[in-house]
Design a protein around this motif. Structure first.
Motif, PDB file in Angstrom:
ATOM      1  N   MET A 121       0.841  -1.182   0.000  1.00  0.00           N
ATOM      2  CA  MET A 121       0.000   0.000   0.000  1.00  0.00           C
ATOM      3  C   MET A 121       0.888   1.249   0.000  1.00  0.00           C
ATOM      4  O   MET A 121       1.856   1.338   0.737  1.00  0.00           O
ATOM      5  CB  MET A 121      -0.895  -0.002   1.230  1.00  0.00           C
ATOM      6  N   LYS A 122       0.543   2.204  -0.838  1.00  0.00           N
ATOM      7  CA  LYS A 122       1.323   3.422  -0.966  1.00  0.00           C
ATOM      8  C   LYS A 122       1.036   4.374   0.189  1.00  0.00           C
ATOM      9  O   LYS A 122      -0.094   4.495   0.648  1.00  0.00           O
ATOM     10  CB  LYS A 122       0.966   4.098  -2.287  1.00  0.00           C
ATOM     11  N   ARG A 123       2.093   5.028   0.660  1.00  0.00           N
ATOM     12  CA  ARG A 123       1.931   5.999   1.750  1.00  0.00           C
ATOM     13  C   ARG A 123       1.241   7.259   1.240  1.00  0.00           C
ATOM     14  O   ARG A 123       1.452   7.679   0.107  1.00  0.00           O
ATOM     15  CB  ARG A 123       3.297   6.415   2.295  1.00  0.00           C
ATOM     16  N   PRO A 124       0.427   7.883   2.107  1.00  0.00           N
ATOM     17  CA  PRO A 124      -0.159   9.178   1.724  1.00  0.00           C
ATOM     18  C   PRO A 124       0.929  10.247   1.612  1.00  0.00           C
ATOM     19  O   PRO A 124       2.045  10.069   2.095  1.00  0.00           O
ATOM     20  CB  PRO A 124      -1.107   9.494   2.880  1.00  0.00           C
ATOM     21  N   LYS A 125       0.606  11.348   0.991  1.00  0.00           N
ATOM     22  CA  LYS A 125       1.555  12.455   0.894  1.00  0.00           C
ATOM     23  C   LYS A 125       1.853  13.006   2.287  1.00  0.00           C
ATOM     24  O   LYS A 125       1.080  12.815   3.227  1.00  0.00           O
ATOM     25  CB  LYS A 125       0.997  13.558   0.004  1.00  0.00           C
ATOM     26  N   TYR A 126       2.979  13.684   2.411  1.00  0.00           N
ATOM     27  CA  TYR A 126       3.466  14.133   3.713  1.00  0.00           C
ATOM     28  C   TYR A 126       2.464  14.979   4.499  1.00  0.00           C
ATOM     29  O   TYR A 126       2.247  14.706   5.688  1.00  0.00           O
ATOM     30  CB  TYR A 126       4.786  14.889   3.529  1.00  0.00           C
ATOM     31  N   PRO A 127       1.814  15.997   3.919  1.00  0.00           N
ATOM     32  CA  PRO A 127       0.847  16.778   4.715  1.00  0.00           C
ATOM     33  C   PRO A 127      -0.320  15.934   5.233  1.00  0.00           C
ATOM     34  O   PRO A 127      -0.798  16.145   6.345  1.00  0.00           O
ATOM     35  CB  PRO A 127       0.350  17.854   3.750  1.00  0.00           C
ATOM     36  N   TYR A 170       4.535   3.942  16.002  1.00  0.00           N
ATOM     37  CA  TYR A 170       4.736   2.889  15.014  1.00  0.00           C
ATOM     38  C   TYR A 170       4.698   3.459  13.600  1.00  0.00           C
ATOM     39  O   TYR A 170       5.558   3.146  12.768  1.00  0.00           O
ATOM     40  CB  TYR A 170       3.673   1.807  15.187  1.00  0.00           C
ATOM     41  N   LEU A 171       3.707   4.284  13.316  1.00  0.00           N
ATOM     42  CA  LEU A 171       3.600   4.867  11.980  1.00  0.00           C
ATOM     43  C   LEU A 171       4.789   5.765  11.662  1.00  0.00           C
ATOM     44  O   LEU A 171       5.323   5.727  10.549  1.00  0.00           O
ATOM     45  CB  LEU A 171       2.298   5.657  11.849  1.00  0.00           C
ATOM     46  N   MET A 172       5.217   6.558  12.630  1.00  0.00           N
ATOM     47  CA  MET A 172       6.295   7.505  12.368  1.00  0.00           C
ATOM     48  C   MET A 172       7.656   6.828  12.228  1.00  0.00           C
ATOM     49  O   MET A 172       8.434   7.180  11.350  1.00  0.00           O
ATOM     50  CB  MET A 172       6.346   8.557  13.473  1.00  0.00           C
ATOM     51  N   TYR A 173       7.945   5.857  13.075  1.00  0.00           N
ATOM     52  CA  TYR A 173       9.290   5.311  13.100  1.00  0.00           C
ATOM     53  C   TYR A 173       9.424   3.995  12.340  1.00  0.00           C
ATOM     54  O   TYR A 173      10.426   3.770  11.666  1.00  0.00           O
ATOM     55  CB  TYR A 173       9.761   5.148  14.546  1.00  0.00           C
ATOM     56  N   GLU A 174       8.458   3.124  12.423  1.00  0.00           N
ATOM     57  CA  GLU A 174       8.565   1.850  11.719  1.00  0.00           C
ATOM     58  C   GLU A 174       8.131   1.952  10.265  1.00  0.00           C
ATOM     59  O   GLU A 174       8.705   1.306   9.397  1.00  0.00           O
ATOM     60  CB  GLU A 174       7.731   0.780  12.438  1.00  0.00           C
ATOM     61  N   LYS A 175       7.108   2.736   9.995  1.00  0.00           N
ATOM     62  CA  LYS A 175       6.620   2.894   8.628  1.00  0.00           C
ATOM     63  C   LYS A 175       7.258   4.075   7.906  1.00  0.00           C
ATOM     64  O   LYS A 175       7.020   4.273   6.722  1.00  0.00           O
ATOM     65  CB  LYS A 175       5.090   3.059   8.625  1.00  0.00           C
ATOM     66  N   GLY A 176       8.026   4.895   8.612  1.00  0.00           N
ATOM     67  CA  GLY A 176       8.744   5.994   7.981  1.00  0.00           C
ATOM     68  C   GLY A 176       7.891   7.179   7.599  1.00  0.00           C
ATOM     69  O   GLY A 176       8.204   7.891   6.655  1.00  0.00           O
ATOM     70  N   TRP A 177       6.798   7.423   8.334  1.00  0.00           N
ATOM     71  CA  TRP A 177       5.906   8.529   7.996  1.00  0.00           C
ATOM     72  C   TRP A 177       6.496   9.886   8.333  1.00  0.00           C
ATOM     73  O   TRP A 177       5.964  10.903   7.920  1.00  0.00           O
ATOM     74  CB  TRP A 177       4.569   8.363   8.717  1.00  0.00           C
ATOM     75  N   ARG A 178       7.566   9.967   9.068  1.00  0.00           N
ATOM     76  CA  ARG A 178       8.127  11.270   9.429  1.00  0.00           C
ATOM     77  C   ARG A 178       9.130  11.775   8.416  1.00  0.00           C
ATOM     78  O   ARG A 178       9.585  12.898   8.487  1.00  0.00           O
ATOM     79  CB  ARG A 178       8.753  11.218  10.808  1.00  0.00           C
ATOM     80  N   ASN A 179       9.502  10.955   7.447  1.00  0.00           N
ATOM     81  CA  ASN A 179      10.492  11.329   6.458  1.00  0.00           C
ATOM     82  C   ASN A 179       9.833  12.041   5.282  1.00  0.00           C
ATOM     83  O   ASN A 179       9.090  11.437   4.523  1.00  0.00           O
ATOM     84  CB  ASN A 179      11.240  10.097   5.957  1.00  0.00           C
ATOM     85  N   GLU A 180      10.146  13.319   5.139  1.00  0.00           N
ATOM     86  CA  GLU A 180       9.554  14.104   4.059  1.00  0.00           C
ATOM     87  C   GLU A 180      10.346  13.965   2.768  1.00  0.00           C
ATOM     88  O   GLU A 180       9.789  14.015   1.687  1.00  0.00           O
ATOM     89  CB  GLU A 180       9.494  15.572   4.483  1.00  0.00           C
ATOM     90  N   ASP A 181      11.639  13.774   2.870  1.00  0.00           N
ATOM     91  CA  ASP A 181      12.509  13.841   1.692  1.00  0.00           C
ATOM     92  C   ASP A 181      12.363  12.653   0.745  1.00  0.00           C
ATOM     93  O   ASP A 181      12.833  12.704  -0.362  1.00  0.00           O
ATOM     94  CB  ASP A 181      13.961  13.957   2.127  1.00  0.00           C
ATOM     95  N   GLU A 182      11.693  11.585   1.116  1.00  0.00           N
ATOM     96  CA  GLU A 182      11.554  10.432   0.237  1.00  0.00           C
ATOM     97  C   GLU A 182      10.366  10.543  -0.704  1.00  0.00           C
ATOM     98  O   GLU A 182      10.196   9.685  -1.555  1.00  0.00           O
ATOM     99  CB  GLU A 182      11.424   9.158   1.082  1.00  0.00           C
ATOM    100  N   ASP A 183       9.551  11.572  -0.527  1.00  0.00           N
ATOM    101  CA  ASP A 183       8.389  11.740  -1.398  1.00  0.00           C
ATOM    102  C   ASP A 183       8.846  12.234  -2.777  1.00  0.00           C
ATOM    103  O   ASP A 183       9.456  13.274  -2.895  1.00  0.00           O
ATOM    104  CB  ASP A 183       7.399  12.746  -0.837  1.00  0.00           C
TER     105      ASP A 183
END
Length: 69
Positions: free
Chosen positions: A1-7, A54-67
């Motif tokens: 499943m694709k991650r939502p956009k950063y905002p 879990y979402l921020m650190y394991e799924k990488g939701w806090r990383n903006e630069d990978e979008d």
């Protein structure tokens, strides 16, 4: 499943950390009284923080630069 956009990811995490504990507190307070409502809010808040971490650190939701769109 694709991650939502950063905002959207930040909005989801903010909603998770605010609406879930407040809603559980209000619902428990209304149905069972002040102390039980407070307890429900604390329990829901604990699970909300665990899920947000879990979402921020394991799924990488806090990383903006990978979008890359």
């Amino acid at each position: 499943m694709k991650r939502p956009k950063y905002p959207y990811r930040i909005a989801i995490i903010m909603l998770l950390l605010t609406a879930v504990p407040i809603g559980a507190t209000q619902l428990g307070w209304h149905l069972y009284g002040k102390q039980v409502g407070f307890d429900y809010g604390m329990i829901a808040g604990t699970f909300a923080v665990i899920l947000a971490g879990y979402l921020m650190y394991e799924k990488g939701w806090r990383n903006e630069d990978e979008d890359e769109d």
